[in-house]
Design a protein around this motif. Structure first.
Motif, PDB file in Angstrom:
ATOM      1  N   THR A 131      20.233 -24.282 -47.180  1.00 42.27           N
ATOM      2  CA  THR A 131      20.676 -23.714 -45.909  1.00 42.27           C
ATOM      3  C   THR A 131      19.983 -24.422 -44.761  1.00 42.27           C
ATOM      4  N   HIS A 141      12.287 -19.807 -47.238  1.00 50.03           N
ATOM      5  CA  HIS A 141      12.075 -18.797 -48.273  1.00 50.03           C
ATOM      6  C   HIS A 141      11.078 -17.754 -47.766  1.00 50.03           C
ATOM      7  N   PRO A 149      15.663 -21.280 -49.719  1.00 51.92           N
ATOM      8  CA  PRO A 149      16.300 -20.206 -50.476  1.00 51.92           C
ATOM      9  C   PRO A 149      17.561 -20.670 -51.195  1.00 51.92           C
ATOM     10  N   GLY A 154      22.036 -18.826 -47.467  1.00 54.23           N
ATOM     11  CA  GLY A 154      20.599 -18.606 -47.410  1.00 54.23           C
ATOM     12  C   GLY A 154      20.187 -17.681 -46.286  1.00 54.23           C
ATOM     13  N   PRO A 180      21.306 -18.104 -53.679  1.00 55.14           N
ATOM     14  CA  PRO A 180      20.236 -17.727 -52.741  1.00 55.14           C
ATOM     15  C   PRO A 180      19.628 -16.347 -53.032  1.00 55.14           C
TER      16      PRO A 180
END
Length: 463
Positions: A131, A141, A149, A154, A180
């Protein structure tokens, strides 16, 4: 990370008068202001409009309405039309685009009393497995900001897993709203094709398989969102009614477990062990699990089906690419270039292969009620890469992380990713649950049962 009440609890509290849509919206806006700068999950937030919508919901409640998602804050993927909002697809081509109408799913969110906080990040045209895009950069993340992610949903997945909102609406044409969530410890549900009406909105590069996909912190919330959104609509000729909830208890179902879904592809040992442990926990709880691999048509790989996406991108954006290639994410530019070189026969061959994939899976389900296996073959990887360099000790191409999801899009069946434990560095792992087309509620019910079993065994949600 700031935590929040689940969507079911928010809606119950708002309907009962213990909270209000405005109060829940204000709280979510504070969480976004605190948490989003580090995550980049939301790319636009319209606080004034969200508060106005919340106040309108409170007036509906005062008039006696009791909508299903009363006051629940929601993130919407920045590829889905929300009337009057800037919706960009992560592309410079649409940097100033304002959606002229709501997608049907967004209409239904509003009718159900949800409050749309803003738009969540996506890869450009939702056509990349991480993403990031030229307009807004990367989503990070929530556990490890140097990791991705995954993608393309994401932003929606991190908005939920990062504690910003209870629910998000993504899209899924190849695993975009399952991978994700698997990487960040959320639930991602890809309904049957047509179960949630699609459009109006942007033209899709991958036609005939894309779906609207609920993303939530647990299965109950995903199911609640699905019930608010599902059902046919005359504006979408592909929309369908799904089967009602079955009376059979989940543990009575015949469940086939395939460690690699019959594909010759590597999987990391930590992921394999987490999924195996989850399957063993289900067996100990009395679930009838049979280890059984799928038999796909000859030549089936994600690569063999990718000409459909590349040709779709070329058809939609090839002219703009020829005029100014620099407008595009370089990774998307590569796909458009490939699409421009494809022959009609190559595209037709990929279409025919997709049909055979659907037939193969339908035949498989004559001997099983459900299919389970890994959502991804690896945990999250560094933010600056399209995919991990190695999986299962083997050097792999950039899309090797995505192999376990796309075939179920081509088969048009429901598939859900459920947290099932952790791999290395405490990173989440997802278990994928699949059923025949139209049996979406079977998937949701079994996933809820599995969630309870895994939680009792110390698996499932990482935090």
């Amino acid at each position: 990370m700031t935590r929040f009440p689940r969507a079911t609890a928010v809606a119950e509290a708002v309907r009962a008068g213990h909270s209000s849509a405005r109060a829940e919206t204000e709280a979510a806006l504070v969480r976004i202001a605190d948490g989003n700068p580090a995550l980049n999950a939301f790319v636009t937030v319209d606080a004034e409009r969200a508060l106005s919508e919340a106040e309108a919901i409170d007036r509906r409640l005062a008039a006696g309405e009791r909508p299903l998602l009363a006051g629940v804050p929601v993130a919407v993927k920045d590829t889905i039309w929300v009337a009057g909002r800037r919706v960009t697809q992560g592309s410079r081509l649409f940097g100033s685009f304002r959606a002229p109408a709501d997608a049907i799913a967004v209409e239904r969110l509003r009718a159900a009393g949800a409050v749309i906080l803003g738009m969540a990040n996506s890869s450009e045209f939702a056509c990349k497995g991480v993403t990031t895009n030229p307009l807004f950069g990367p989503t990070r993340h929530p556990q490890h900001p140097n990791l991705t992610p995954g993608g393309s949903s994401g932003g929606p997945a991190v908005a939920v897993a990062g504690g910003l909102v209870p629910l998000a609406l993504g899209t899924d044409a190849g695993g975009s709203s399952r991978r994700p969530p698997a990487h960040v410890g959320a639930v991602g549900f890809k309904p049957s094709f047509g179960a949630i009406p699609y459009g109006p909105g942007f033209a899709e590069p991958f036609t005939g398989i894309a779906v609207m996909a609920p993303i939530a912190a647990d299965v109950a919330d995903a199911a609640l969102m699905f019930e608010a959104l599902c059902g046919p609509d005359p504006r979408d000729p592909d929309s369908i009614a799904v089967a009602p909830m079955e009376s059979r208890p989940p543990e009575s179902l015949s469940v086939a477990y395939s460690p690699r879904f019959g594909l010759d592809t590597p999987i990391d040992e930590d992921v394999r062990q987490a999924v195996e442990s989850a399957v063993e926990a289900l067996e100990r709880a009395g679930t009838h699990v049979v280890r059984r691999d799928l038999s796909w048509p000859a030549g089936v790989t994600e690569t063999a089906l990718m000409p459909l996406q590349h040709a779709g991108l070329a058809a939609l954006y090839g002219d703009a690419f020829r005029r100014d290639p620099a407008l595009f994410d370089p990774d998307i530019a590569v796909q458009i270039e490939r699409g421009l070189t494809l022959t009609g026969a190559e595209v037709a061959a990929a279409q025919l292969l997709g049909v055979e994939v659907a037939r193969s899976l339908a035949a498989f389900f004559t001997g099983a009620d459900l299919l389970i296996g890994p959502t991804t073959p690896c945990v999250a990887w560094p933010l600056d890469r399209l995919g991990p360099d190695t999986i299962g000790g083997q050097v792999v191409p950039p899309r090797a992380h995505a192999v376990f999801t796309p075939l179920f899009n081509h088969a048009k069946v429901p598939a859900l990713s459920l947290p099932c434990g952790t791999g290395r560095n405490g990173l989440p792992v997802g278990l994928q649950v699949i059923a025949p087309r139209g049996l979406d509620r079977r998937v949701l019910r079994f996933a809820a049962y599995s969630e309870t079993v895994l939680a009792a065994g110390g698996q499932g949600h990482p935090g």
